[in-house]
Scaffold this motif. Sequence first.
Motif, PDB file in Angstrom:
ATOM      1  N   THR A 219      33.337   2.577  14.801  1.00 33.43           N
ATOM      2  CA  THR A 219      34.396   1.705  15.327  1.00 33.43           C
ATOM      3  C   THR A 219      35.381   1.398  14.208  1.00 33.43           C
ATOM      4  O   THR A 219      34.960   1.174  13.070  1.00 33.43           O
ATOM      5  CB  THR A 219      33.812   0.377  15.858  1.00 33.43           C
TER       6      THR A 219
ATOM      7  N   ALA B 282      38.492  -1.320  13.469  1.00 34.60           N
ATOM      8  CA  ALA B 282      39.293  -2.473  13.875  1.00 34.60           C
ATOM      9  C   ALA B 282      40.625  -2.422  13.137  1.00 34.60           C
ATOM     10  O   ALA B 282      40.653  -2.232  11.916  1.00 34.60           O
ATOM     11  CB  ALA B 282      38.548  -3.761  13.541  1.00 34.60           C
TER      12      ALA B 282
ATOM     13  N   VAL C  77      39.810  -0.766  18.023  1.00 41.09           N
ATOM     14  CA  VAL C  77      40.017  -2.125  18.543  1.00 41.09           C
ATOM     15  C   VAL C  77      41.153  -2.769  17.757  1.00 41.09           C
ATOM     16  O   VAL C  77      41.137  -2.743  16.528  1.00 41.09           O
ATOM     17  CB  VAL C  77      38.750  -3.002  18.402  1.00 41.09           C
TER      18      VAL C  77
ATOM     19  N   GLU D 184      30.860  -9.267  14.443  1.00 37.46           N
ATOM     20  CA  GLU D 184      30.256  -8.937  15.735  1.00 37.46           C
ATOM     21  C   GLU D 184      30.261  -7.428  15.982  1.00 37.46           C
ATOM     22  O   GLU D 184      29.267  -6.848  16.428  1.00 37.46           O
ATOM     23  CB  GLU D 184      31.011  -9.652  16.862  1.00 37.46           C
ATOM     24  N   LEU D 185      31.410  -6.786  15.702  1.00 37.69           N
ATOM     25  CA  LEU D 185      31.515  -5.334  15.892  1.00 37.69           C
ATOM     26  C   LEU D 185      30.562  -4.597  14.960  1.00 37.69           C
ATOM     27  O   LEU D 185      29.923  -3.610  15.337  1.00 37.69           O
ATOM     28  CB  LEU D 185      32.957  -4.876  15.647  1.00 37.69           C
ATOM     29  N   ASN D 186      30.451  -5.105  13.727  1.00 37.17           N
ATOM     30  CA  ASN D 186      29.601  -4.470  12.720  1.00 37.17           C
ATOM     31  C   ASN D 186      28.129  -4.529  13.093  1.00 37.17           C
ATOM     32  O   ASN D 186      27.340  -3.654  12.728  1.00 37.17           O
ATOM     33  CB  ASN D 186      29.819  -5.154  11.362  1.00 37.17           C
TER      34      ASN D 186
ATOM     35  N   GLN E  10      27.009  -4.265  16.047  1.00 30.04           N
ATOM     36  CA  GLN E  10      26.778  -3.273  17.100  1.00 30.04           C
ATOM     37  C   GLN E  10      26.722  -1.855  16.525  1.00 30.04           C
ATOM     38  O   GLN E  10      25.838  -1.073  16.841  1.00 30.04           O
ATOM     39  CB  GLN E  10      27.881  -3.372  18.159  1.00 30.04           C
TER      40      GLN E  10
ATOM     41  N   THR F 243      31.439  -0.444  11.345  1.00 27.49           N
ATOM     42  CA  THR F 243      32.839  -0.726  11.646  1.00 27.49           C
ATOM     43  C   THR F 243      33.690  -0.748  10.378  1.00 27.49           C
ATOM     44  O   THR F 243      33.297  -1.357   9.380  1.00 27.49           O
ATOM     45  CB  THR F 243      32.977  -2.084  12.376  1.00 27.49           C
TER      46      THR F 243
ATOM     47  N   SER G 127      33.654  -6.041   6.836  1.00 30.03           N
ATOM     48  CA  SER G 127      33.374  -4.784   7.526  1.00 30.03           C
ATOM     49  C   SER G 127      32.476  -3.883   6.679  1.00 30.03           C
ATOM     50  O   SER G 127      32.221  -4.159   5.499  1.00 30.03           O
ATOM     51  CB  SER G 127      34.683  -4.055   7.832  1.00 30.03           C
TER      52      SER G 127
END
Length: 706
Positions: free
Chosen positions: A397, A399, A548, A584-586, A588, A591, A607
């Motif tokens: 991902t 960002a 994102v 939060e993204l990390n 999952q 990121t 990140s």
Amino acid sequence: MDCASCARSIEKAVTSVEGVISANVVFSTEKLRVSANTDVSDKIQAAVKGIGFSLASLDKSAFKQGSNQTNSAQTISNQSTTSWFSRQQLTEYGPIVGLALLMLLSWGITQFNPVLGETAFIVTTLVGLVPIMKKSWRMIRSGSPFAIETLMSVAAVGALFIGATAEAAMVLLLFMIGECLESFAANRARKGVSALMALLPEEALIIKKGERQKIAIADLRPGDEIEVSPGERLPADAELLSEMASFDESALTGESVPVERLRDEKVPAGSLLADRVVRLKVVSQPGNNAIDRILHLIEEAEERRAPLERFLDKFSRIYTPVIMLISVLVILIPPLAFAQPWDTWIYRGLALLLIGCPCALVISTPAAITSGLAAATRRGALIKGGLALEQLGRIKTIAFDKTGTLTEGKPSVTDVVTFNGSEINHSLAVAASVEMGSHHPLAKAIVDYAEQQGVTLAHADNRKTLAGVGVEGNFAGKKISISAPSKLERALDNRIQQQVTNLEEEGKTVVVVLEEGELIALIALRDKLRDDAKAALKDLADLGIHGVMLTGDNARAAAAIAAELNTDYRASLLPEDKVTAVIELNQQQATAMVGDGINDAPAMKASTIGIAMGSGTDVALETADAALTHNRLQGLAEMIRLSRATNANIRQNITIALGLKVVFLVTTLSGITGLWLAVLADSGATALVTANALRLLRNKPSNKNN
């Protein structure tokens, strides 16, 4: 230095010198950095010479590359002069040629007199052993008892002991040739760094009081005025004083098309002037121009080693002693326990000993990483170390900050809607008065638009920024406030709110202007997407990477831009909200955060890997693990492909290094292969993995989702 283990041997030798606090060898740039409380340079020279290496003296030319010398830290550059190189060639190739001639002579004697020929091969082996044993002894004294020279010496002497004289001489010859191949491959790997150093000219043409004179570039200082002619490279970072000029910056950014620069624009050192004689003002300190910063990052990168590289380094320290122990057991157990012939098992044990050198294994990872970092630099991406390069390939991902990253960061005013009898020019004057001096893109856009409309500008008094809300100040005795509509203490009436909604749905950012608490204007602004933003996100999607957009902008404007880019978004975020979103993204999946501003730095740090745009702030560039110097978003996909190719290359190199050793281990114990093929398991494997790593410099990473 042929490989990273040579560098560690030098570090060990220098660290053992009395008075030395620490020593670090940068393999890629061939520099030795020593920290000491007193001047111990003579002792360092002696220590390095004692293990078979030499150091060039630190003179003014070294400062050309940004080296510094202080009482506490000395930088010694291992640079070679033309005369030294010719002696080096003689030193490097002389023993090989001499040994080959002696072997040929010994073989000739054997044809007529086998007994005398046997003696000739013994003499040939002893002559070849002298320089190897000398170096082995030096390495043992410096704290490196398991060097390849030691293993070769033991194997050659053992071969003479069991009567394999011709084979002992052949092993030494193959070893010397293998060392030359390693040296050649290592020099090829360092070629990119050398080419970067060569971008800076020796001298600069400075203009003082109307007179021109040439000075060494180390003597340039910020504020100096210099003149550059077409076909010459800039000696320092500088601002253009002439109206316009074209510069070829491909060596630094990978951008093949010459870049048009206007007056007062900054041009990096090493850029090639394309069209006309120009004058520039130096803006960089000596040793701190664009080239120096890249070199510093490359040197810093070697210290930030990948986890796999650190593991292999530790593994190799155990591997060699274990192989030596197995070799001793192979020699002793079959004859003592099973009454096998001593000659056969001594021979096999010695061959096994030659497989024990970990050179190929040790260099498998750093060779690939050094090539990968150099290839990234050629493509206009700076990656700070093997750890960052390895992690890039695992990213799933990304960002993105919006303003200045996905957009150009140069918003312009599109609409001014006035209320309560205020005129447009008055609204612009009061808005610009509190925005003047701000570095925020929206503030600059409002000030620029007011100037374009011919509005007379004046600074507001008591101007202050309200974190996460807006700005306020006093103008003509009245309190002026500018903020986002959502940050107002009382809601707008329905009619005005509908106007705000309509503007935001067009992808515009709306700010409200209040005078003494009364609404006098809405100002709408729109930022333009980067030309390659859509293509960049599509390239990333093809690699299986999800994008994102994180923005402090309102949800409707963010939604309009996200729809245009076909990506997800999170809007109305404060800097701390961006950090939370990235965490939060990390959690999952791995990121990366791409940004350009000071407010992006915390999120970049949170990140897996932070990536800065080359046009970003110094804070963002310092915080980031990688940077796109050419400012092209499509460079992200190139970086990730290169990282994946590098990780694949590392796996290939480890397979080659360990695979060859396992094969030769089995064939040696089975009696299929002998001493001279065992040498190929080391020198040949080292040359192979280095050559494999060099492919990263030549080939563009595949577009495949690998």
